[in-house]
Design a protein around this motif. Structure first.
Motif, PDB file in Angstrom:
ATOM      1  N   LEU A 147      39.937   4.802 -52.369  1.00 43.49           N
ATOM      2  CA  LEU A 147      41.071   4.172 -51.698  1.00 43.49           C
ATOM      3  C   LEU A 147      41.930   5.247 -51.053  1.00 43.49           C
ATOM      4  N   CYS A 164      40.555   0.753 -47.917  1.00 48.38           N
ATOM      5  CA  CYS A 164      39.340   0.895 -48.715  1.00 48.38           C
ATOM      6  C   CYS A 164      38.342   1.783 -47.971  1.00 48.38           C
ATOM      7  N   CYS A 185      39.823  -3.824 -54.200  1.00 46.81           N
ATOM      8  CA  CYS A 185      39.785  -4.197 -52.781  1.00 46.81           C
ATOM      9  C   CYS A 185      39.437  -5.671 -52.687  1.00 46.81           C
TER      10      CYS A 185
END
Length: 372
Positions: A147, A164, A185
Motif C-alpha cells: 500500500l 494499492c 484493499c
C-alpha cells in the motif's frame, strides 16, 4: 484510672516536641492549632496522636521533608533498579518523582522515565509494544503490505488515503487494521469475494430469477461480470446487465424499477457544488448525472467534477476531503432537514473555508484537473 491532662502539661509536652500552641487546649482528642518551631507554619495535630501514637506535630513543610527524605535513594541503587526493569539511565539520578532520561535495553529508544512509575509497573517501553508510530515507520509498514500512502500519517485509527500497489485502486485503510490484518484493499477484496461466490450455470440462473431478472445470454462465468438480462417486472432489457454478486447481495438490478445506490465497481465521479442561499460548499460522489440534477433542483450549482473509472476510488477521495476539512476545525454547515436528497454531512460553510482553497486541495490530492 488515667491522670487527667492539664493544659499546662499539654503545652509543655507540645513544646518539647517542637510545636507552640496558639489556642487554648481543646482536649486530647480534638485538633489543636499549633505553630511549628521548625518551619513556622500552623497545623492542627491532636494531642493524643502526638503523645501516644508518635505522629509529628507539623503536617505542612516538615512532614513533606520527612517523606522526601525517606524517598531519597542512592544514585547507584536507583540506577540498578531502573536497569532491572530494562532501562539504562543516561544521566545522574535527579531525585524521586522526577523524569530521568533512560535507554531501553531491548530496542534502544530513549525515553524520560520516573523511577516511581517504573517500580509500579507503569514504565514499559511503548516502542517495544508497538505504540510509538512515526510517519516513517507507518509508511514502511504500509509499503510492506503493498500500500502506498498518499497523505501524511493521520494516526493509527484514522482512515489513511492510500493506493494499492497490486491493483492501483485508491482506498482508506487504517494503519491499525493493516498492522494486524495485513493488506487492505476493497478492490482486491471484491475479487476474493467474487471467487468465493463463483457458481455453476444452474445456480447462477436461479439467483438471477430470484432477483426477478431473466438471463438473455449464458452465464459469463464470474459473479463480477455484467450479465445481459430482462427485468421480469417492467420488461426492460438490461445491456449491460447487473453483476451477479450485486443481485445476490440484494442490491437490485433494474434501474427502471429498483431503488438505486452507488456501485463502487462502476464508473463515477467526485463533485463540488455550492449554494448561494446557504453560503455553503458540498462535496460528494455519484454514479449518474441524476445526483447533480437533484442538487440543482434545490439551488445548488456545480463547480467542478472529477471522473473516475471506478466510483470506489472517488469515494476514497471523498472521505479524505472530509477528514481534511474537519481536521481544520470546520463543522458541517447544514442539517438533514435542509438537504432533501441527503448529503448534509459533506457540507461546510464558505465563511469557514475558501472554495479556491478546497479546489486546489482536491486537484493536489487527485493529481488531476477537474473534467468540468
Amino acid at each position: 484510672m488515667p491522670r487527667k491532662v492539664t493544659e499546662g502539661d499539654a503545652v509543655l509536652a507540645m513544646l518539647g516536641r517542637g510545636a507552640h500552641p496558639i489556642e487554648p487546649f481543646p482536649g486530647t482528642q480534638l485538633p489543636w492549632a499549633c505553630r511549628c518551631l521548625t518551619c513556622n507554619e500552623v497545623s492542627a495535630p491532636r494531642y493524643n496522636d502526638v503523645i501516644n501514637k508518635g505522629t509529628g506535630v507539623c503536617n505542612k513543610t516538615c512532614r513533606s521533608l520527612k517523606i522526601a527524605a525517606k524517598l531519597i535513594r542512592d544514585g547507584a541503587n536507583a540506577a540498578a533498579v531502573m536497569l532491572s526493569y530494562g532501562w539504562e539511565t543516561l544521566e545522574e539520578y535527579p531525585g524521586a518523582g522526577k523524569q530521568w532520561s533512560a535507554r531501553c535495553v531491548h530496542c534502544g529508544v530513549i525515553k524520560p522515565k520516573r523511577l516511581s512509575h517504573v517500580q509500579k509497573g507503569r514504565g514499559g517501553c511503548t516502542n517495544c509494544a508497538g505504540r510509538d508510530v512515526t510517519d516513517e515507520t507507518a509508511r514502511k509498514l504500509m509499503s510492506e503490505a503493498d500500500l502506498e500512502p498518499l497523505v501524511e500519517y493521520p494516526g493509527s485509527m484514522q482512515p489513511w488515503l492510500s493506493r494499492c500497489r497490486r491493483c492501483s485502486h485508491i482506498g482508506m485503510p487504517t494503519y491499525a487494521k493493516v498492522r494486524f490484518r495485513g493488506h487492505q484493499c476493497w478492490s482486491c477484496r471484491s475479487g476474493k469475494i467474487s471467487e468465493t461466490l463463483r457458481l455453476d450455470d444452474q445456480e447462477a440462473i436461479s439467483s438471477m430469477l430470484t432477483g426477478a431478472l431473466e438471463p438473455l445470454v449464458p452465464y459469463p462465468g464470474s459473479t463480477d461480470l455484467p450479465w445481459k438480462a430482462r427485468c421480469m417486472k417492467c420488461e426492460t432489457v438490461l445491456d449491460p446487465g447487473p453483476a451477479l454478486h450485486n443481485i445476490r447481495g440484494l442490491q437490485g438490478g433494474c434501474p427502471t424499477c429498483a431503488q438505486r445506490g452507488i456501485n463502487p465497481a462502476k464508473p463515477g465521479y467526485l463533485y463540488l457544488v455550492v449554494h448561494d442561499g446557504h453560503h455553503a460548499l458540498k462535496w460528494g460522489i455519484a454514479n449518474s448525472e441524476q445526483r447533480v440534477i437533484q442538487h440543482a433542483s434545490q439551488g445548488w450549482e456545480l463547480v467542478s467534477r472529477w471522473d473516475f473509472d471506478l466510483t470506489g476510488d472517488a469515494w476514497a477521495y471523498e472521505r479524505q476531503i472530509k477528514t481534511w476539512v474537519r481536521g481544520q476545525g470546520v463543522p458541517q454547515a447544514l442539517t438533514v432537514d435542509q438537504m432533501k436528497y441527503g448529503g448534509h454531512t459533506e457540507t461546510a460553510s464558505l465563511r469557514d473555508v475558501e472554495l479556491d482553497h478546497v479546489l486546489r486541495y482536491v486537484e493536489s490530492l487527485t493529481s488531476r484537473r477537474p473534467n468540468g
